[in-house]
Every structure is written in structure tokens, then in C-alpha cells.
Design a protein around this motif. Structure first.
Motif, mmCIF file in Angstrom:
data_model
loop_
_atom_site.group_PDB
_atom_site.id
_atom_site.type_symbol
_atom_site.label_atom_id
_atom_site.label_comp_id
_atom_site.label_asym_id
_atom_site.label_seq_id
_atom_site.Cartn_x
_atom_site.Cartn_y
_atom_site.Cartn_z
ATOM 1 N N LEU A 1 12.644 -6.191 -12.205
ATOM 2 C CA LEU A 1 12.512 -6.947 -10.966
ATOM 3 C C LEU A 1 11.399 -6.372 -10.088
ATOM 4 C CD1 LEU A 1 13.550 -9.272 -9.238
ATOM 5 C CD2 LEU A 1 15.241 -7.712 -8.252
ATOM 6 N N ASP A 2 11.224 -5.043 -10.107
ATOM 7 C CA ASP A 2 10.148 -4.422 -9.331
ATOM 8 C C ASP A 2 8.776 -4.870 -9.844
ATOM 9 O OD1 ASP A 2 12.013 -3.079 -7.835
ATOM 10 O OD2 ASP A 2 11.880 -1.219 -9.002
ATOM 11 N N VAL A 3 8.687 -5.076 -11.145
ATOM 12 C CA VAL A 3 7.414 -5.480 -11.750
ATOM 13 C C VAL A 3 7.035 -6.900 -11.307
ATOM 14 C CG1 VAL A 3 6.211 -5.805 -13.950
ATOM 15 C CG2 VAL A 3 7.887 -3.990 -13.722
ATOM 16 N N VAL A 4 8.039 -7.696 -10.969
ATOM 17 C CA VAL A 4 7.781 -9.045 -10.456
ATOM 18 C C VAL A 4 7.526 -9.022 -8.953
ATOM 19 C CG1 VAL A 4 8.803 -11.333 -10.086
ATOM 20 C CG2 VAL A 4 9.120 -10.160 -12.265
ATOM 21 N N ASN A 5 8.342 -8.250 -8.226
ATOM 22 C CA ASN A 5 8.297 -8.296 -6.759
ATOM 23 C C ASN A 5 6.984 -7.791 -6.175
ATOM 24 O OD1 ASN A 5 10.801 -9.450 -6.412
ATOM 25 N ND2 ASN A 5 11.883 -7.500 -6.169
ATOM 26 N N ILE A 6 6.398 -6.773 -6.784
ATOM 27 C CA ILE A 6 5.178 -6.191 -6.201
ATOM 28 C C ILE A 6 4.003 -7.174 -6.245
ATOM 29 C CG2 ILE A 6 3.479 -4.325 -6.384
ATOM 30 C CD1 ILE A 6 5.774 -2.534 -7.377
ATOM 31 N N PRO A 7 3.638 -7.742 -7.405
ATOM 32 C CA PRO A 7 2.536 -8.710 -7.389
ATOM 33 C C PRO A 7 2.867 -9.967 -6.597
ATOM 34 C CG PRO A 7 3.539 -8.601 -9.578
ATOM 35 C CD PRO A 7 4.103 -7.473 -8.784
ATOM 36 N N ALA B 1 -1.958 -0.883 -9.358
ATOM 37 C CA ALA B 1 -1.501 0.452 -9.745
ATOM 38 C C ALA B 1 -0.008 0.619 -9.460
ATOM 39 C CB ALA B 1 -2.294 1.518 -9.001
ATOM 40 N N ARG B 2 0.453 0.057 -8.330
ATOM 41 C CA ARG B 2 1.872 0.171 -7.990
ATOM 42 C C ARG B 2 2.741 -0.583 -8.996
ATOM 43 N NH1 ARG B 2 -2.153 1.723 -4.490
ATOM 44 N NH2 ARG B 2 -1.290 2.901 -2.735
ATOM 45 N N THR B 3 2.260 -1.740 -9.455
ATOM 46 C CA THR B 3 3.012 -2.503 -10.456
ATOM 47 C C THR B 3 3.069 -1.741 -11.775
ATOM 48 O OG1 THR B 3 2.294 -4.582 -9.429
ATOM 49 C CG2 THR B 3 3.140 -4.707 -11.674
ATOM 50 N N ALA B 4 1.945 -1.161 -12.174
ATOM 51 C CA ALA B 4 1.908 -0.391 -13.423
ATOM 52 C C ALA B 4 2.894 0.773 -13.380
ATOM 53 C CB ALA B 4 0.484 0.110 -13.672
ATOM 54 N N LYS C 1 0.822 -1.212 0.000
ATOM 55 C CA LYS C 1 0.000 0.000 0.000
ATOM 56 C C LYS C 1 0.856 1.262 0.000
ATOM 57 C CE LYS C 1 -3.649 2.330 2.641
ATOM 58 N NZ LYS C 1 -4.494 2.290 3.862
ATOM 59 N N GLN C 2 2.010 1.229 0.656
ATOM 60 C CA GLN C 2 2.854 2.421 0.778
ATOM 61 C C GLN C 2 3.722 2.688 -0.445
ATOM 62 O OE1 GLN C 2 4.948 1.585 4.452
ATOM 63 N NE2 GLN C 2 3.431 2.666 5.693
ATOM 64 N N LEU C 3 3.747 1.767 -1.408
ATOM 65 C CA LEU C 3 4.542 1.979 -2.615
ATOM 66 C C LEU C 3 3.942 3.123 -3.438
ATOM 67 C CD1 LEU C 3 5.181 -1.728 -3.658
ATOM 68 C CD2 LEU C 3 6.884 -0.106 -2.788
ATOM 69 N N SER D 1 2.657 5.480 -6.626
ATOM 70 C CA SER D 1 1.998 5.342 -7.923
ATOM 71 C C SER D 1 1.460 6.706 -8.326
ATOM 72 C CB SER D 1 0.875 4.314 -7.865
ATOM 73 O OG SER D 1 0.319 4.115 -9.150
ATOM 74 N N HIS D 2 1.286 6.903 -9.620
ATOM 75 C CA HIS D 2 0.801 8.192 -10.120
ATOM 76 C C HIS D 2 -0.699 8.311 -9.886
ATOM 77 C CE1 HIS D 2 -0.058 11.428 -13.058
ATOM 78 N NE2 HIS D 2 1.163 11.823 -12.727
ATOM 79 N N ASP D 3 -1.154 9.545 -9.678
ATOM 80 C CA ASP D 3 -2.571 9.779 -9.385
ATOM 81 C C ASP D 3 -3.486 9.232 -10.476
ATOM 82 O OD1 ASP D 3 -1.993 10.986 -7.005
ATOM 83 O OD2 ASP D 3 -2.149 13.048 -7.759
ATOM 84 N N SER D 4 -3.067 9.338 -11.722
ATOM 85 C CA SER D 4 -3.909 8.857 -12.819
ATOM 86 C C SER D 4 -4.132 7.354 -12.709
ATOM 87 C CB SER D 4 -3.255 9.191 -14.166
ATOM 88 O OG SER D 4 -1.995 8.536 -14.291
ATOM 89 N N MET D 5 -3.115 6.621 -12.287
ATOM 90 C CA MET D 5 -3.234 5.175 -12.113
ATOM 91 C C MET D 5 -4.021 4.834 -10.854
ATOM 92 S SD MET D 5 0.552 3.894 -13.274
ATOM 93 C CE MET D 5 1.038 3.909 -15.014
ATOM 94 N N LEU D 6 -3.813 5.613 -9.794
ATOM 95 C CA LEU D 6 -4.539 5.358 -8.546
ATOM 96 C C LEU D 6 -6.041 5.557 -8.730
ATOM 97 C CD1 LEU D 6 -2.158 7.073 -5.945
ATOM 98 C CD2 LEU D 6 -2.497 4.616 -6.330
ATOM 99 N N ARG D 7 -6.434 6.526 -9.567
ATOM 100 C CA ARG D 7 -7.854 6.764 -9.809
ATOM 101 C C ARG D 7 -8.497 5.560 -10.506
ATOM 102 N NH1 ARG D 7 -6.129 12.119 -10.985
ATOM 103 N NH2 ARG D 7 -6.044 11.625 -13.215
#
Length: 806
Positions: free
Chosen positions: A181-187, A169-172, A83-85, A87-93
Motif C-alpha cells: 500500500l505504501d508503494v501505491v500511496n507515495i506516487p 526514491a521514497r517509493t523505491a 519530501k519528508q518520507l 529513503s536510503h542514501d544510495s537511492m537518494l544519490r
């Protein structure tokens, strides 16, 4: 109609009641003993010696549960970290919109579950208070634990959706950094949070019942807990499977019709598709896993309490069961850290690598730790038993199940991974032969996968069987083989946190790709400078898209690997319960199985017929729902807009929900009515029918799941590796993918609860049949015909009342 629904719910409650008595029919106790008489031993009586200190069974379980509370807390810590990672507002929306529609869906399912539970509660109240003569206080406790079980299934489903809709959203956004590696670790972190939460919560709740409920009612409190679990899981699994594929097909077909890109923001079906990813691929598996894990444990405890005569040995074996689960839950969490450390060493500075490798390594690492723990914990807890060989024999049997959880994903990858020759063959066939050869090649992959996976399950179960022949019956009784099959299912579930983690990986990666497109982040003025200023890096949109698409392919593969594991577990458990029915019928002289008897052959045919009816009925609900969704989307799709109207998206979600619940009602009522009708025809016929349901259902489920997975990743090869979107080849693979959608995510996965449910309900029907025959009045025909008529009526409804209008 309401009378039929009442009967359905009443019988569902009682069929789960009989699950707790599976082991009763394997012992030398009275045939008609009930779970009210189930004597769970006083766990203060069994003792263990650790490093010179004596510890009671009760204390071991209590402190073990405290440790598991720690893993539960760790799952919440992972949740917080996700949750604390940033992400851009457009993705969070966009993620917030997806969660809002998911929440609406869950609220509707919650209301549906409460309606069902209200009826079940009345049945339980009448059954225990009126028929069994239990006190009002005891009945209230049973109802309380029923609510706890149902709430548990519902809670883990909600938890899974919440953490996944944070992670998407954080992965995106992480994909824009250029660090794959971040794209794998988050999900993966989100999935591990779900898996640890699910298993840890289940363990803590079961230990509370085992330790703190009075000995004379602990059996029926476990019953109430199992009823609630099954009620929640069945509704969420089947309805979610129908929902998700209506939305997926409706959204995907628009790519062909309007020649638009994947997850085009103007498409009102995309939000519904994202909601469906969570409803089908997160809600269903988590609720189903919660129920399966709990019911398997309850069945093994019941067997130990009834089949093992010495109280001290009963207590030790029960503690052994939970000790194994405690340690394996903990080690699954450890395997996550080990895998993270290895992945960081290998991939931290690389811009490209195989996204499937970290996921498979997690499964391998966890399996090695769990198999080692099987022998360690078995020796620690059972090494001083009278039979000094018991510990390693039981460890071998459990390891067979753990190996299944490791090898089945490997076998599945051979047919569904984007790197497999079968999937590449589908692409080659599609290039020359279009959608026709695409579909044929996928069917071939599904058939071959069912063959090899079936043989693998046979080998592992046979290994468990031969292990029981080395003297286990001296401790476990004459039907130790049945207990061994249950332990194989138990072993495959011991890696539960990891199995759920790699399965939950899929909906996050799928949603992440959609959020990237829906957010339209590339079109925001001065976005590159804004991200560099606010987040400290320069975004790379081209690489971000590539990483998300590649990661989605890995998610598809590992969603596919989890399905056969759960399906195989269901069939092994069903096999155990069918043994119970056979023993029950043999004791009263009603069974004389022979392949030369006509009822046996007819029963085998009817079981196959029901499997194929269910496959068709669930796909019919998807097909008609998708037809309605496509009609609506075509009417509302506006190419001149920049994004879809939110109300149009909600309307698509409403269509999906409507057909999901309608299809589920038809399926449930038809299945229960047919099972009850068949039970009263003939004992030999009925047992053959159940065997057929389990065996044919196993192969049908694996075939459909893996054929669908191969079509899905064939589309990914065309889109990601070949980059041939909006070409005739792309149209062909999209058609194949839409055929595979209900194959892999509706019919196949729903056969899992259907197989379990048919066999459980068969136990109830068998008991009723025997008791009626004992009274001397043979009125079977008067029961068979009405229920057969009701069942066939709802079979008819499942097709002809949900058909696409002509």
C-alpha cells in the motif's frame, strides 16, 4: 531562416489572439469586432442570494479564490509530506542525479522559451501599439500577463519534476518494507500534489485577471495570458515527447544487445531514460494541462460576454463557470482522502493486491462527486434564473464531459492493462511468432480501441447536442450547440487534479524501479542490518522488486488512460473552433460546403496527409535520435564497470535534447506554413482540411497511444508475471515495446497540441484571407505559393535532413 522563424512566432501570437474571439463569430455582432472591444461585465452587478444573504458576483469569486488558495496550500503540504518520507542514501544519490539532469533539460528549454518570447513580445508590442493604437501602459500589461502565462506552464512543469524526483526514491525504499500500500500511496500523493497545484494555480491567476484588471482591457490581458500558456505548453509537450523516447529506446535495446537486466547501472542510457520519463511524462502533460484548462475557461468566458445580451446573466454565468471549477477542484482533493481511507481499510494488512484498483477507485470517486457538484452548484447559482430549467440542462451537458473523463480510462484499460485479453493475446502471439506477431497484435489492439473510444465520444457529444435542443438557445443564443461542445470539454477537465494525478503516477513508478537497480542497494555490505538499525524494519529485496515492477505496470496503464482524455478534449475544442470559422466565412459569403465539390474532397485528403506527415516526422526525430544514442551507448558500454560514467550519461541526455529541439523546429514551421498556404487556396477546401485534421488526428492519436500502451504492458507481463527475462519471448516483447514507445509518448500525445494549434492558426489565416478579399485585390496565389514552398521544404527537412545515414 531567421525571417521565417520571426514569421512563425508572429503568426503564433496572433493565432492565439483569435482563440479569445471564437465566440465572436457565433454572435450577431460585427464580424470584425476585436477582443479590444470585448466587454467583460462588471461583476459587482450580478448578485446571488445564499441563506437570505445577498452576495455579489465579485465577492463570490474573490472568496472562492481564497478557498482555492487553500487547496494550493494543501498541494504544497502533500509536497512536503513526500519530501519528508525516508529513503536510503544510495537511492537518494541516484534520485539527485536524475533531478540534476532534469534541471539541466529544463534550463535549456527555459532559454529556448525566452528566445521565443522575445520575438513574440516584439510582435505583441507592434500589434497592440502600432496597429490597434493601445497605450504603452496597456501593452506592458499584456506583455506582463504573457510572461505570467508562460511562467505558469514552466512552473507547473518544474514543480512536477521536483515532486516526482522526491517521490521516486521514497517509493523505491518503501517497497522494501513489504507493505504494497505504501508503494501505491507515495506516487499517488505526489501526483495529487501536482494536479492540485496545477489547477489551483490556474484558477487563482484567472480570477486575479478577471477581478482586478480594468474592464476595458481585461480581454486583451486574457489574450496575453493565453499566448504565454500556449507558447510554454507547445514547446515542452512536443520536445519532451521526442526526448523521452530517444532515451527509452536507447536504454531498452541494450537489454537485447548486451543481455543485461532492466536499468543496469552500467548502461549510460538509463539515467537519460529516467530524465526522459520526467521530460515526457511529467513536464509535457502538466504544461499541456495547464494551457488546456486555462484556454478552455477563457473561451467560455468570451462566448458568454459576446453571445449573452443581458449583463446580469453574463455575470451569473461567468460566476457559475468559476463556481463549478472551485467546487470540483476542492472535491478532487476530497476524493483523494476518501480513496485513501477506503484503500487503508481494504489493503493495509495485505501483502498483495491489484495496484490498479486504488487508482481506478480514485477516478470513480472523483467523478461521482463532480457530477453531484454539477447539479448542486448549478441549482445554487442558476436556480432563480428566468429559465428555471437552465440549471439542470447545463449540469447534464457538463456531466457528459465528466463521464468522458471516467469512461475513457475504462475503455482504455480494456486494451492496455496487463490484465486485458488484448495484452495477453500479444504475449501469446509473441511466444509463437516472435516480434512480428507481437507488433501485429498490438496494432490490432490500437485499432479496436480507437473505434470504441471514438464511438464513446460521439455518444457523449450527441447527448450534449440533444440537450441544447430543449430550449437553451433562448438564453445562450442561436449557436448554443457550440457552447455545449465547449462545456463537454470543460466537464472532462473538471476532474483535472485527478487526471493529472494518475498520469503523474507513471513517471514516479517507472523511476522508482530504475532507482532500485541503479542504487545497487543489495550489494552494499551489511545493508540489511544497517536498514534494520536505522529505519526499524528488515528489508525484503525480492518482494520490493516484485512490488516495483507490478506498480510500474499499473503506472503504464494509467499513463495510457490520461492520454485519450486530453486528446478527446482537444478534438472537441477544435470542433468548436471549426464551427466558428464556418460561421465567419458564411457571413461574408465565402463558404458553400458540398460534398460534391472537388475542393471539399481535396481538403479532406490534405488534412489526413498532414496528420500522417506529423506522425512520421515526430517518429523520424525519435528514430534518428535513438540511432545516435544507441551508437554512443554501444561504444561506451563497459561490462567490466560497476556503474556508468556520469559524463557518458550526460552525453546521452545531450543527444536526446539536440534531436528533440531539432524535430520541434521542423514541425512547427512546416505546420504553420502549410496552414497559411491552404487558407488562401479556397474557403471550402480549408474548412474541409481542418475538419480532417481534427477527426483523423483523433483516431490516429488514440490508435497510436493505446497500441503503444498494450505493447508496454505485454513486456511487463513477461518480466513480472512470467519471469522470462533474457529469453526469445522477452526479446520479442522488448522489440514491440520500442516500437510502441514513440507511438504512445511522442506522436499520439503531440497530436493533441497539433490539432488545437492547426485550428487556432486557421482562425488567423481565415481573418487575413477575408480582409484581403475585402480590399478587392485578389493576391491569394502570391501568398499561397511561397508559404506552400516553405511548408513543403520543412516537411522535406523533417524527413530527409534527419535521416539515419546509410
Amino acid at each position: 531562416m531567421y525571417k521565417i522563424i520571426y514569421l512563425v512566432i508572429m503568426e503564433k501570437a496572433r493565432n492565439i489572439f483569435l482563440l479569445l474571439m471564437v465566440a465572436l463569430f457565433k454572435s450577431n455582432l460585427s464580424v470584425y469586432a476585436s477582443d479590444v472591444n470585448l466587454a467583460i461585465p462588471d461583476l459587482h452587478e450580478g448578485t446571488f442570494c445564499f441563506f437570505g444573504e445577498t452576495v455579489t458576483s465579485w465577492s463570490f469569486l474573490f472568496y472562492g479564490a481564497l478557498i482555492i488558495m487553500g487547496t494550493l496550500g494543501f498541494s504544497l503540504l502533500l509536497f512536503k509530506q513526500v519530501k519528508q518520507l525516508p529513503s536510503h542514501d544510495s537511492m537518494l544519490r541516484v534520485a539527485s542525479t536524475i533531478y540534476t539532469t532534469c534541471r539541466t533539460y529544463l534550463f535549456q528549454q527555459g532559454k529556448f522559451l525566452l528566445m521565443l518570447f522575445a520575438l513574440v513580445g516584439v510582435v505583441l508590442f507592434i500589434y497592440f501599439l502600432g496597429l490597434l493604437g493601445q497605450s504603452f501602459a496597456v501593452v506592458l500589461q499584456v506583455l506582463l500577463f504573457s510572461i505570467v502565462g508562460m511562467a505558469g506552464s514552466y512552473m507547473v512543469a518544474w514543480y512536477g519534476i521536483r515532486v516526482n524526483t522526491y517521490a521516486n526514491a521514497r517509493t523505491a525504499f518503501a517497497s522494501l518494507r513489504g507493505r504494497p500500500l505504501d508503494v501505491v500511496n507515495i506516487p499517488l500523493k505526489a501526483g495529487m500534489s501536482v494536479g492540485l497545484f496545477l489547477i489551483s494555480l490556474e484558477l487563482v491567476l484567472m480570477v486575479i485577471i478577471l477581478l482586478f484588471v480594468p474592464r476595458d482591457i481585461v480581454g486583451i490581458c486574457f489574450l496575453g495570458f493565453a499566448i504565454g500558456e500556449s507558447l510554454g505548453a507547445s514547446a515542452l509537450r512536443i520536445a519532451g515527447g521526442i526526448f523521452t523516447k530517444i532515451a527509452d529506446i536507447g536504454s531498452d535495446l541494450m537489454k537485447v544487445v548486451f543481455k543485461v537486466k532492466e536499468d543496469d547501472p552500467r548502461n549510460p542510457g538509463v539515467i537519460a531514460d529516467c530524465t526522459g520519463d520526467n521530460a515526457g511524462d511529467s513536464v509535457g502533460p502538466t504544461a499541456d494541462g495547464f494551457e488546456t484548462y486555462g484556454v478552455t475557461g477563457v473561451s467560455l468566458i468570451t462566448f458568454i460576454a459576446l453571445a449573452v445580451r443581458e449583463v446580469d446573466i453574463q455575470a451569473k454565468l461567468i460566476v457559475w463557470i468559476f463556481g463549478m471549477r472551485f467546487l470540483m477542484d476542492f472535491l478532487s482533493g476530497c476524493s483523494f482522502f476518501i480513496n485513501q481511507w477506503i484503500s487503508k481499510k481494504l489493503y493495509e494488512n495485505r501483502e498483495d493486491f491489484d495496484f490498479e484498483s486504488p487508482l481506478m477507485r480514485l477516478i470513480v470517486t472523483s467523478s461521482i462527486l463532480c457530477i453531484s457538484a454539477s447539479f448542486f452548484m448549478s441549482h445554487l447559482l442558476l436556480g432563480d434564473m428566468k429559465d428555471t430549467t437552465l440549471w439542470w440542462k447545463l449540469a447534464i451537458i457538463i456531466s457528459c464531459g465528466t463521464l468522458a473523463a471516467l469512461l475513457i480510462p475504462e475503455f482504455t484499460k480494456l486494451f492496455t492493462s496487463s490484465k486485458s485479453t488484448h495484452v495477453k493475446e500479444i504475449v501469446s502471439a509473441s511466444r509463437e511468432g516472435g516480434a512480428s506477431l507481437n507488433i501485429l497484435s498490438g496494432i490490432v489492439a490500437g485499432y479496436f480501441s480507437a473505434f470504441w473510444t471514438g464511438l464513446l465520444i460521439v455518444v457523449l457529444m450527441a447527448a450534449a447536442y440533444f440537450t441544447t435542443l430543449t430550449g437553451l438557445s433562448e438564453t445562450l443564443g442561436p449557436h448554443a450547440t457550440i457552447f455545449a461542445f465547449g462545456l463537454v470539454a470543460f466537464g472532462s477537465l473538471c476532474m483535472g487534479p485527478v487526471t493529472i494525478a494518475v498520469d503523474s503516477y507513471g513517471p514516479v513508478t517507472d523511476n522508482a524501479q530504475s532507482i532500485f537497480e541503479l542504487s545497487q542497494i543489495e550489494q552494499i555490505p551489511n545493508i540489511e542490518k544497517s536498514i534494520e538499525k536505522d529505519y526499524g524494519f528488515k528489508p525484503d529485496f525480492k518482494k520490493g522488486k516484485y512490488y516495483l515492477e507490478s506498480n510500474d505496470s499499473a503506472g503504464n496503464t494509467f499513463k495510457a488512460t490520461a492520454k485519450p482524455v486530453l486528446i478527446g478534449t482537444a478534438v472537441i475544442g477544435a470542433t468548436t473552433m471549426i464551427f466558428s470559422i464556418i460561421l465567419l466565412l458564411e457571413k461574408v459569403g465565402l463558404l458553400n460546403l458540398s460534398l460534391t465539390d472537388a475542393p471539399v474532397v481535396l481538403g479532406l485528403i490534405c488534412g489526413g496527409a498532414v496528420v500522417f506527415w506529423f506522425s512520421g516526422a515526430s517518429m523520424q526525430a525519435v528514430t534518428t535520435g535513438a540511432y545516435r544514442a544507441v551508437m554512443f551507448i554501444k561504444e561506451t558500454f563497459n561490462m567490466d564497470k560497476k556503474e556508468a560514467n556520469i559524463e557518458d550519461s550526460k552525453s546521452v541526455v545531450k543527444i536526446c535534447t539536440q534531436y528533440a529541439q531539432k524535430g520541434m523546429w521542423n514541425i512547427f514551421i512546416a505546420l504553420m506554413s502549410l496552414t497559411l498556404a491552404f487558407a488562401f487556396i479556397d474557403a471550402n477546401f480549408f474548412v474541409s482540411y481542418l475538419i480532417s485534421i481534427a477527426i483523423i488526428g483523433l483516431f490516429q492519436a488514440i490508435y497510436m497511444a493505446n497500441a503503444g500502451g498494450s505493447w508496454d504492458n505485454a513486456k511487463k507481463i513477461v518480466e513480472v508475471e512470467l519471469k522470462e527475462k533474457n529469453t526469445p519471448l522477452h526479446e520479442a516483447v522488448v522489440v514491440g515495446d520500442t516500437v510502441g514507445d514513440p507511438f504512445k509518448d511522442t506522436s499520439s500525445v503531440s497530436l493533441n497540441p497539433i490539432i488545437k494549434f492547426s485550428t487556432l492558426f486557421g482562425l488567423l489565416a481565415t481573418e487575413i484571407c477575408i480582409k484581403m478579399k475585402e480590399t478587392g485585390g485578389n493576391i491569394s496565389i502570391y501568398i499561397t505559393i511561397p508559404f506552400l514552398i516553405v511548408g513543403l521544404f520543412f516537411v522535406w527537412r523533417s524527413f530527409y535532413r534527419t535521416r539515419i545515414p546509410t
